[in-house]
Structures are given as C-alpha cells and as structure tokens.
Design an enzyme around this catalytic site. Structure first.
Site, PDB file in Angstrom:
ATOM      1  N   TYR A   4      35.562  31.936  43.175  1.00  0.00           N
ATOM      2  CA  TYR A   4      36.166  33.065  43.435  1.00  0.00           C
ATOM      3  C   TYR A   4      37.494  33.464  42.538  1.00  0.00           C
ATOM      4  O   TYR A   4      37.426  34.434  42.007  1.00  0.00           O
ATOM      5  CB  TYR A   4      36.573  32.816  45.070  1.00  0.00           C
ATOM      6  CG  TYR A   4      37.547  34.289  45.480  1.00  0.00           C
ATOM      7  CD1 TYR A   4      36.913  35.424  45.913  1.00  0.00           C
ATOM      8  CD2 TYR A   4      38.702  34.280  45.606  1.00  0.00           C
ATOM      9  CE1 TYR A   4      37.616  36.421  46.359  1.00  0.00           C
ATOM     10  CE2 TYR A   4      39.570  35.132  45.975  1.00  0.00           C
ATOM     11  CZ  TYR A   4      38.746  36.435  46.453  1.00  0.00           C
ATOM     12  OH  TYR A   4      39.403  37.386  46.997  1.00  0.00           O
ATOM     13  N   THR A  59      34.888  51.483  46.800  1.00  0.00           N
ATOM     14  CA  THR A  59      33.643  50.565  47.077  1.00  0.00           C
ATOM     15  C   THR A  59      34.039  49.719  48.118  1.00  0.00           C
ATOM     16  O   THR A  59      35.288  49.159  48.026  1.00  0.00           O
ATOM     17  CB  THR A  59      33.180  50.085  45.916  1.00  0.00           C
ATOM     18  OG1 THR A  59      34.177  48.832  45.398  1.00  0.00           O
ATOM     19  CG2 THR A  59      32.731  50.797  44.592  1.00  0.00           C
TER      20      THR A  59
HETATM   21  N1  LIG Z   1      41.792  39.676  52.487  1.00  0.00           N
HETATM   22  C1  LIG Z   1      42.535  39.038  51.601  1.00  0.00           C
HETATM   23  O1  LIG Z   1      43.090  38.207  51.648  1.00  0.00           O
HETATM   24  C2  LIG Z   1      42.270  39.254  50.121  1.00  0.00           C
HETATM   25  C3  LIG Z   1      43.073  38.651  48.990  1.00  0.00           C
HETATM   26  C4  LIG Z   1      42.979  39.237  48.035  1.00  0.00           C
HETATM   27  C5  LIG Z   1      42.078  39.942  47.394  1.00  0.00           C
HETATM   28  N2  LIG Z   1      41.044  40.425  48.395  1.00  0.00           N
HETATM   29  C6  LIG Z   1      40.042  41.336  47.995  1.00  0.00           C
HETATM   30  O2  LIG Z   1      40.155  42.401  48.508  1.00  0.00           O
HETATM   31  C7  LIG Z   1      38.832  43.062  48.598  1.00  0.00           C
HETATM   32  C8  LIG Z   1      38.564  43.653  49.904  1.00  0.00           C
HETATM   33  O3  LIG Z   1      38.259  42.570  50.861  1.00  0.00           O
HETATM   34  P1  LIG Z   1      38.846  42.660  52.143  1.00  0.00           P
HETATM   35  O4  LIG Z   1      39.689  41.523  52.305  1.00  0.00           O
HETATM   36  O5  LIG Z   1      39.206  44.046  52.695  1.00  0.00           O
HETATM   37  O6  LIG Z   1      37.441  42.237  53.153  1.00  0.00           O
HETATM   38  P2  LIG Z   1      36.319  42.770  53.791  1.00  0.00           P
HETATM   39  O7  LIG Z   1      37.097  43.539  55.317  1.00  0.00           O
HETATM   40  O8  LIG Z   1      35.452  42.013  54.317  1.00  0.00           O
HETATM   41  O9  LIG Z   1      35.679  43.979  53.044  1.00  0.00           O
HETATM   42  C9  LIG Z   1      34.951  43.819  51.958  1.00  0.00           C
HETATM   43  C10 LIG Z   1      34.144  45.152  51.778  1.00  0.00           C
HETATM   44  O10 LIG Z   1      33.310  44.882  50.370  1.00  0.00           O
HETATM   45  C11 LIG Z   1      32.009  45.198  50.763  1.00  0.00           C
HETATM   46  N3  LIG Z   1      31.110  44.392  50.200  1.00  0.00           N
HETATM   47  C12 LIG Z   1      30.846  43.165  50.131  1.00  0.00           C
HETATM   48  N4  LIG Z   1      29.672  42.828  49.254  1.00  0.00           N
HETATM   49  C13 LIG Z   1      29.282  43.932  48.641  1.00  0.00           C
HETATM   50  C14 LIG Z   1      28.188  44.362  48.090  1.00  0.00           C
HETATM   51  N5  LIG Z   1      27.447  43.577  47.502  1.00  0.00           N
HETATM   52  N6  LIG Z   1      27.840  45.763  47.618  1.00  0.00           N
HETATM   53  C15 LIG Z   1      28.969  46.637  48.323  1.00  0.00           C
HETATM   54  N7  LIG Z   1      29.998  46.476  49.129  1.00  0.00           N
HETATM   55  C16 LIG Z   1      30.171  45.023  49.354  1.00  0.00           C
HETATM   56  C17 LIG Z   1      31.846  44.948  52.279  1.00  0.00           C
HETATM   57  O11 LIG Z   1      30.872  46.071  52.727  1.00  0.00           O
HETATM   58  P3  LIG Z   1      29.844  45.168  53.994  1.00  0.00           P
HETATM   59  O12 LIG Z   1      30.659  45.167  55.227  1.00  0.00           O
HETATM   60  O13 LIG Z   1      28.750  46.382  54.138  1.00  0.00           O
HETATM   61  O14 LIG Z   1      29.105  43.951  53.448  1.00  0.00           O
HETATM   62  C18 LIG Z   1      33.285  45.385  52.904  1.00  0.00           C
HETATM   63  O15 LIG Z   1      33.465  47.144  52.834  1.00  0.00           O
HETATM   64  C19 LIG Z   1      37.752  42.061  47.958  1.00  0.00           C
HETATM   65  O16 LIG Z   1      37.387  42.389  46.605  1.00  0.00           O
HETATM   66  C20 LIG Z   1      38.598  40.734  48.108  1.00  0.00           C
HETATM   67  O17 LIG Z   1      38.120  39.723  47.369  1.00  0.00           O
HETATM   68  C21 LIG Z   1      41.208  40.087  49.732  1.00  0.00           C
END
Ligand SMILES: NC(=O)c1ccc[n+]([C@@H]2O[C@H](COP(=O)([O-])OP(=O)(O)OC[C@H]3O[C@@H](n4cnc5c(N)ncnc54)[C@H](OP(=O)(O)O)[C@@H]3O)[C@@H](O)[C@H]2O)c1
Length: 251
Positions: free
Chosen positions: A148, A12
């Site tokens: 968060y 996802t």
């Molecule tokens: N980057 C960091 O520093 C970090 C650190 C710790 C944890 N995380 C976690 O890692 C995970 C991935 O984040 P990322 O950093 O890779 O960010 P990202 O590049 O913004 O990716 C987030 C993904 O989640 C999807 N998404 C958001 N809301 C959604 C919804 N309501 N339904 C379906 N898909 C949804 C987005 O799709 P759309 O583009 O279509 O909205 C996108 O594909 C998240 O759970 C985040 O909390 C990130």
C-alpha cells in the site's frame, strides 16, 4: 473562496468515503460533477444522493477508463478538475505478500491512477487541476502496509514529474496525503470488528490531535486545491493527518 462555478469535475471512487464527501463539496462550490466507482448499485445510489452524474468504471480496466473518458467528453466536453481518488487498502505482512495482492493494490492505487490521468489528459482544459489522493503511508513504516505504502509513494513520484511536464499548460498536479480517516475502507480489509477497533484505538492514540480525520476534512483541502484560489500551487504534497506524520517521540 473555493469557487468552482461552471467547472466540470470528475471524482474517481466518488461513491464512498473521501470521494463522496469531495463530490458534495465540489457540487456546493458550483461544479458539475461526475463520480465513478466499480459497483453499479453503489454508483447509482451515490449519484442519486448527490444529484450528480454517475458512471461505472473499474480503473484496472483501461478500456473502461477509455469508455469513461468518452462518456464524459460526449456529455460535458473538456473537464477542469480531475480528483484521482479511487483506491484500496489491503494489508499483509512482509513475507506473506502474494503476487495477486501486489498486482491488485498496485493496479488500482498506482497503475489505475496513472492511466486515469493519462487518458483524461487530452480533455483537461489548460489551467485545470489534478489532485492525486495518496496517503501518509507513503512516508511511514507502518506494519503490514509495504505494498500500500509503495503504491502511494509511486503515485507521489508521478505527481511531481507530471506537475513539471504539465506546467506549460498551466495544469496543476498535487498530492494529498491523509492520515487515518473514518471511511468504509478499513471495513473492506476483511479484518474482524474487534480487530478493527483495536487497530483504530492504537492509531488514534498516536495522532497528536487525538482523532481520526473525517472525509469532510480531506474534501475541504481537495476543493481548495481544485479551485483557482490555489493557482500558484503545483507539484505539492499536503499531509492532512492530525499531526501523525510528525511522529512525536514523546507526547
Ligand atoms: N480512509 C483512510 O484512512 C485513508 C487514508 C489515506 C488515504 N486514503 C485513500 O483515500 C482514497 C479513498 O478511500 P476511502 O478511505 O474514501 O475509502 P472507500 O470509502 O472505500 O472509497 C474507495 C472508493 O474507491 C473506489 N474504488 C476502489 N477500487 C476501484 C477500482 N478498481 N475502480 C474504480 N473505483 C474503485 C470504490 O468504489 P467501489 O465501492 O465501487 O469499489 C470507492 O468509491 C483511497 O485512494 C485511499 O487509499 C484513505
């Protein structure tokens, strides 16, 4: 190592960041991969780039998750790996937490994650692997991240209980807690670029390994947890954060 040959994997939020990199690693390890996301354009572009199936499904809409599960079931039958990764980061200080922000963030990061698993569960093969993408924020008191952090701490609590209850089916459930990782997530907060750069610099300084994670760093760990090489690992949480959660008082 980390062989996923013949396995069906759903990611996802696979159109961006950590989800995209992990879909790529899953595919290279031999899996048939399905990615999801909210935006039809972004999902289509990413699916074409990766050479995998893309399905639009907003995790806040339980009927969209039903439809996702039905489409995956029709095309692939049961799945082996569920990477529950979709999430958002929406900072706000305590005292300025709106109901809308609370519902949105808990709705995607916690409720959406839980119901992704709940609805896929009948179609996950025994011996399968569920990986919940959490965050080290579940354990930190980082300013502006109360909701968060709570959404990720709740997800980790769900991981622990689910791992116990799914053990009889040999379905493993683990959480991965990344530290700051270079992805588009921070650019989606509405913060100005100079604010973002200042924020990133301050965080990087506190990381013992003195760098942000790359999506590929996280993808490698998730691919390991998805594979049978991790067949004795369940109910675990894995920090992958350059050591930031050690919180060294001196460095
Ligand atoms: N980057 C960091 O520093 C970090 C650190 C710790 C944890 N995380 C976690 O890692 C995970 C991935 O984040 P990322 O950093 O890779 O960010 P990202 O590049 O913004 O990716 C987030 C993904 O989640 C999807 N998404 C958001 N809301 C959604 C919804 N309501 N339904 C379906 N898909 C949804 C987005 O799709 P759309 O583009 O279509 O909205 C996108 O594909 C998240 O759970 C985040 O909390 C990130």
């Amino acid at each position: 190592m980390n062989d996923l040959t013949g396995k069906i994997a759903v990611v996802t939020g696979g159109n961006s960041g950590i989800g995209y990199a992990t879909a790529q690693y899953f595919k290279e390890a031999g899996a048939n991969v399905v990615i999801t996301g909210r935006s039809a354009d972004r999902v289509a572009t990413a699916a074409a780039g990766l050479g995998v199936k893309g399905i639009v499904a907003d995790v806040t809409d339980l009927s969209a998750i039903d439809s996702l599960v039905a489409q995956v079931k029709n095309e692939f039958g049961k799945i082996d790996v569920l990477f529950v990764n979709a999430g958002v980061f929406n900072p706000a200080p305590v005292g300025q937490i709106s109901e809308e922000m609370f519902d949105m963030q808990m709705g995607i990061n916690f409720k959406g994650a839980v119901f992704t698993t709940e609805k896929f569960l009948p179609f996950i093969n025994d011996g399968g692997s569920i990986i919940n993408l959490s965050s080290i924020n579940a354990y930190t008191g980082m300013p502006n991240t109360a909701i968060y952090a709570a959404s990720k701490a709740a997800l980790n609590a769900y991981t622990r209980t689910a791992s116990t209850e799914l053990a009889p089916r040999k379905i493993r459930v683990n959480s991965v807690n990344p530290g700051p990782t270079y992805t588009p997530i921070f650019g989606k907060t509405g913060m100005a670029e100079d604010q973002l750069n200042e924020f990133a610099g301050a965080m990087q300084n506190r990381i013992p390994l003195k760098r942000f994670g790359q999506p590929e760093d996280i993808a490698k760990l998730v691919t390991f947890l998805a594979s049978d090489d991790a067949s004795f690992i369940t109910g675990g949480e894995y920090n992958i954060d350059g050591g930031i959660n050690i919180n060294p008082i001196l460095s």
